[in-house]
Design a protein around this motif. Structure first.
Motif, mmCIF file in Angstrom:
data_model
loop_
_atom_site.group_PDB
_atom_site.id
_atom_site.type_symbol
_atom_site.label_atom_id
_atom_site.label_comp_id
_atom_site.label_asym_id
_atom_site.label_seq_id
_atom_site.Cartn_x
_atom_site.Cartn_y
_atom_site.Cartn_z
ATOM 1 N N LEU A 6 23.187 -43.632 26.888
ATOM 2 C CA LEU A 6 21.846 -43.565 26.652
ATOM 3 C C LEU A 6 21.402 -43.716 25.100
ATOM 4 C CD1 LEU A 6 20.466 -40.701 28.747
ATOM 5 C CD2 LEU A 6 20.148 -43.189 29.026
ATOM 6 N N ALA A 7 20.227 -44.524 24.730
ATOM 7 C CA ALA A 7 19.916 -44.697 23.469
ATOM 8 C C ALA A 7 19.065 -43.348 23.007
ATOM 9 C CB ALA A 7 19.142 -45.986 22.925
ATOM 10 N N THR A 8 19.036 -42.988 21.691
ATOM 11 C CA THR A 8 18.229 -41.917 21.337
ATOM 12 C C THR A 8 17.579 -42.320 20.058
ATOM 13 O OG1 THR A 8 20.010 -40.829 20.344
ATOM 14 C CG2 THR A 8 19.500 -40.195 22.437
ATOM 15 N N LEU A 9 16.255 -41.628 19.769
ATOM 16 C CA LEU A 9 15.848 -41.618 18.351
ATOM 17 C C LEU A 9 15.513 -40.071 18.208
ATOM 18 C CD1 LEU A 9 14.511 -42.955 15.920
ATOM 19 C CD2 LEU A 9 12.361 -42.918 17.417
ATOM 20 N N THR A 10 15.903 -39.703 16.683
ATOM 21 C CA THR A 10 15.348 -38.261 16.340
ATOM 22 C C THR A 10 14.147 -38.642 15.661
ATOM 23 O OG1 THR A 10 17.121 -39.016 14.660
ATOM 24 C CG2 THR A 10 17.762 -37.335 16.109
ATOM 25 N N HIS A 11 13.140 -38.235 16.280
ATOM 26 C CA HIS A 11 11.814 -38.398 15.907
ATOM 27 C C HIS A 11 11.256 -37.095 15.414
ATOM 28 C CE1 HIS A 11 8.134 -40.001 15.287
ATOM 29 N NE2 HIS A 11 7.410 -39.554 16.403
ATOM 30 N N THR A 12 10.534 -37.161 14.219
ATOM 31 C CA THR A 12 9.805 -36.059 13.782
ATOM 32 C C THR A 12 8.474 -36.193 13.507
ATOM 33 O OG1 THR A 12 10.826 -36.563 11.697
ATOM 34 C CG2 THR A 12 12.240 -34.872 12.822
ATOM 35 N N PRO A 13 7.526 -36.183 14.337
ATOM 36 C CA PRO A 13 6.271 -36.391 14.092
ATOM 37 C C PRO A 13 5.735 -35.191 13.249
ATOM 38 C CG PRO A 13 6.321 -35.971 16.282
ATOM 39 C CD PRO A 13 7.616 -36.199 15.914
ATOM 40 N N SER A 14 4.734 -35.117 12.413
ATOM 41 C CA SER A 14 4.535 -33.925 11.639
ATOM 42 C C SER A 14 3.437 -33.829 11.195
ATOM 43 C CB SER A 14 5.465 -34.000 10.097
ATOM 44 O OG SER A 14 5.092 -33.352 9.365
ATOM 45 N N PRO A 15 2.703 -32.796 11.331
ATOM 46 C CA PRO A 15 3.126 -31.570 11.921
ATOM 47 C C PRO A 15 3.140 -31.935 13.374
ATOM 48 C CG PRO A 15 0.771 -31.310 11.451
ATOM 49 C CD PRO A 15 1.060 -32.594 10.916
ATOM 50 N N MET A 16 3.932 -31.006 14.271
ATOM 51 C CA MET A 16 4.253 -31.054 15.555
ATOM 52 C C MET A 16 3.533 -30.083 16.676
ATOM 53 S SD MET A 16 8.218 -32.157 15.933
ATOM 54 C CE MET A 16 9.399 -30.841 14.857
ATOM 55 N N ASN A 17 2.792 -29.287 16.069
ATOM 56 C CA ASN A 17 2.155 -28.258 16.716
ATOM 57 C C ASN A 17 1.536 -28.864 18.231
ATOM 58 O OD1 ASN A 17 1.666 -28.757 14.017
ATOM 59 N ND2 ASN A 17 0.397 -26.672 13.992
ATOM 60 N N PHE A 18 1.230 -30.079 18.059
ATOM 61 C CA PHE A 18 0.503 -30.636 19.300
ATOM 62 C C PHE A 18 1.518 -30.707 20.507
ATOM 63 C CE2 PHE A 18 2.342 -34.166 17.161
ATOM 64 C CZ PHE A 18 3.067 -34.854 18.313
ATOM 65 N N LEU A 19 2.665 -30.631 20.297
ATOM 66 C CA LEU A 19 3.665 -30.534 21.317
ATOM 67 C C LEU A 19 3.405 -29.226 21.799
ATOM 68 C CD1 LEU A 19 6.768 -32.382 19.728
ATOM 69 C CD2 LEU A 19 5.403 -33.311 21.702
ATOM 70 N N SER A 20 3.440 -28.132 21.194
ATOM 71 C CA SER A 20 3.289 -26.837 21.933
ATOM 72 C C SER A 20 2.309 -26.744 22.736
ATOM 73 C CB SER A 20 3.250 -25.658 20.738
ATOM 74 O OG SER A 20 4.130 -25.809 19.898
ATOM 75 N N THR A 21 1.101 -27.551 22.423
ATOM 76 C CA THR A 21 -0.128 -27.188 23.116
ATOM 77 C C THR A 21 0.038 -28.306 24.571
ATOM 78 O OG1 THR A 21 -1.269 -26.988 21.091
ATOM 79 C CG2 THR A 21 -2.601 -27.710 23.057
ATOM 80 N N LEU A 22 0.401 -29.527 24.220
ATOM 81 C CA LEU A 22 0.548 -30.483 25.462
ATOM 82 C C LEU A 22 1.573 -29.853 26.303
ATOM 83 C CD1 LEU A 22 0.226 -34.006 23.513
ATOM 84 C CD2 LEU A 22 -1.592 -32.834 24.913
ATOM 85 N N LEU A 23 2.614 -29.200 26.070
ATOM 86 C CA LEU A 23 3.623 -28.866 27.059
ATOM 87 C C LEU A 23 3.696 -27.318 27.256
ATOM 88 C CD1 LEU A 23 6.563 -30.717 25.313
ATOM 89 C CD2 LEU A 23 5.198 -31.548 27.244
ATOM 90 N N ASP A 24 2.332 -26.881 26.936
ATOM 91 C CA ASP A 24 2.050 -25.464 27.209
ATOM 92 C C ASP A 24 3.285 -24.468 26.999
ATOM 93 O OD1 ASP A 24 0.331 -23.679 28.437
ATOM 94 O OD2 ASP A 24 0.972 -23.959 30.369
ATOM 95 N N ARG A 25 3.867 -24.568 25.811
ATOM 96 C CA ARG A 25 4.927 -23.697 25.490
ATOM 97 C C ARG A 25 4.492 -22.332 25.020
ATOM 98 N NH1 ARG A 25 7.520 -24.904 28.560
ATOM 99 N NH2 ARG A 25 9.190 -23.533 27.681
ATOM 100 N N PRO A 26 5.183 -21.331 25.232
ATOM 101 C CA PRO A 26 5.011 -19.942 24.835
ATOM 102 C C PRO A 26 5.082 -19.768 23.154
ATOM 103 C CG PRO A 26 6.969 -19.967 25.786
ATOM 104 C CD PRO A 26 6.414 -21.274 25.916
ATOM 105 N N ALA A 27 4.174 -18.547 22.839
ATOM 106 C CA ALA A 27 4.141 -18.452 21.432
ATOM 107 C C ALA A 27 5.409 -18.280 20.624
ATOM 108 C CB ALA A 27 3.409 -17.033 21.260
ATOM 109 N N ASN A 28 6.813 -18.026 21.280
ATOM 110 C CA ASN A 28 7.689 -17.513 20.651
ATOM 111 C C ASN A 28 8.521 -18.937 20.567
ATOM 112 O OD1 ASN A 28 8.194 -17.839 23.625
ATOM 113 N ND2 ASN A 28 10.145 -16.811 23.219
ATOM 114 N N GLU A 29 7.924 -19.983 20.846
ATOM 115 C CA GLU A 29 8.581 -21.340 20.823
ATOM 116 C C GLU A 29 8.169 -22.279 19.665
ATOM 117 O OE1 GLU A 29 9.360 -23.561 24.499
ATOM 118 O OE2 GLU A 29 10.520 -22.050 25.379
#
Ligand code: IYR
Length: 223
Positions: free
Chosen positions: A167-190
């Motif tokens: 598999l091919a990959t890309l290490t992508h670092t959109p910045s800031p990344m907090n939108f990922l916590s919201t969109l993926l509904d992650r808990p406060a410790n992550e």
């Protein structure tokens, strides 16, 4: 406090010198072919492959064996689109004003810009989260240790495992990344750590003709 884990014999394979060298050479040759890919094919990849790659990553060593990571595998096209839209919104600001001139000059060879079609084209987005602490159901917090180091190692192993699986990959670092916590509904410790599109390269995929530092620039040998 007494909290001792059972101990078991180590399973370890000992190779002869020539086989050891052969294996090291072969592994380097395989890793040497890994490239960051920014043009993905929409061809599907079975979830079972992604799951095994994550299982490999999750064997990484970690501070006090706390395994302070969560991997979100996003294959849902609607969610991928929302991630792309949110990432591009931040990147437009990054490229227009947040990144320094030196940074923009350093990136010119990679021809990156705020457009991130790979966030929709790749069949999977693996989003790596670091777990700053653990939360018990009663609200009690437990510490994790060397979280960034641990998650960095696990992510490196994830990239190597994906490459090994084809598999091919890309290490992508959109910045800031907090939108990922919201969109993926992650808990406060992550906290989001890295976003890794995974899949097959597009047929017409091109990568920069870069070279890697020679060994004598990265290895200091004290005889
Ligand atoms: N996150 C931005 C910018 C970027 C920064 C570095 I350092 C890179 O190696 C590549 C890109 C983007 O993804 O475009």
């Amino acid at each position: 406090m007494e909290n001792k884990m059972d101990r078991i014999p180590l399973e370890f394979t000992r190779y002869g010198t020539s086989e050891m060298l052969e294996r090291a050479v072969g592994f380097h040759a395989e890793l040497e072919r890994r490239r960051s890919v920014r043009e993905f094919s929409p061809e599907p990849v079975p979830f079972a492959v992604i799951a095994e790659v994550v299982r490999a990553a999750s064997t990484a060593p970690s501070g006090a064996h706390k395994q302070p990571w969560t991997f979100c595998a996003v294959g849902d096209p609607k969610l991928k689109r929302r991630i792309r839209e949110a990432a591009e919104k931040e990147e437009r600001i990054n490229y227009a004003s947040r990144m320094s001139d030196e940074w923009l000059r350093d990136l010119a060879v990679f021809r990156t810009d705020p457009h991130k079609p790979f966030l929709e084209d790749a069949p999977w987005l693996v989003v790596v989260f670091k777990r700053a602490y653990e939360l018990e159901p009663d609200g009690h917090k437990h510490q994790n240790y060397y979280v960034t180091e641990s998650v960095g190692i696990a992510t490196g192993m994830l990239l190597a495992a994906a490459h090994h699986a084809g598999l091919a990959t890309l290490t992508h670092t959109p910045s800031p990344m907090n939108f990922l916590s919201t969109l993926l509904d992650r808990p406060a410790n992550e906290r989001p750590f890295l976003l890794i599109p995974m899949g097959f390269p597009a047929k017409e995929c091109r990568v920069p003709a870069l070279s890697r530092k020679p060994l004598d620039e990265v290895l200091v040998h004290f005889k």
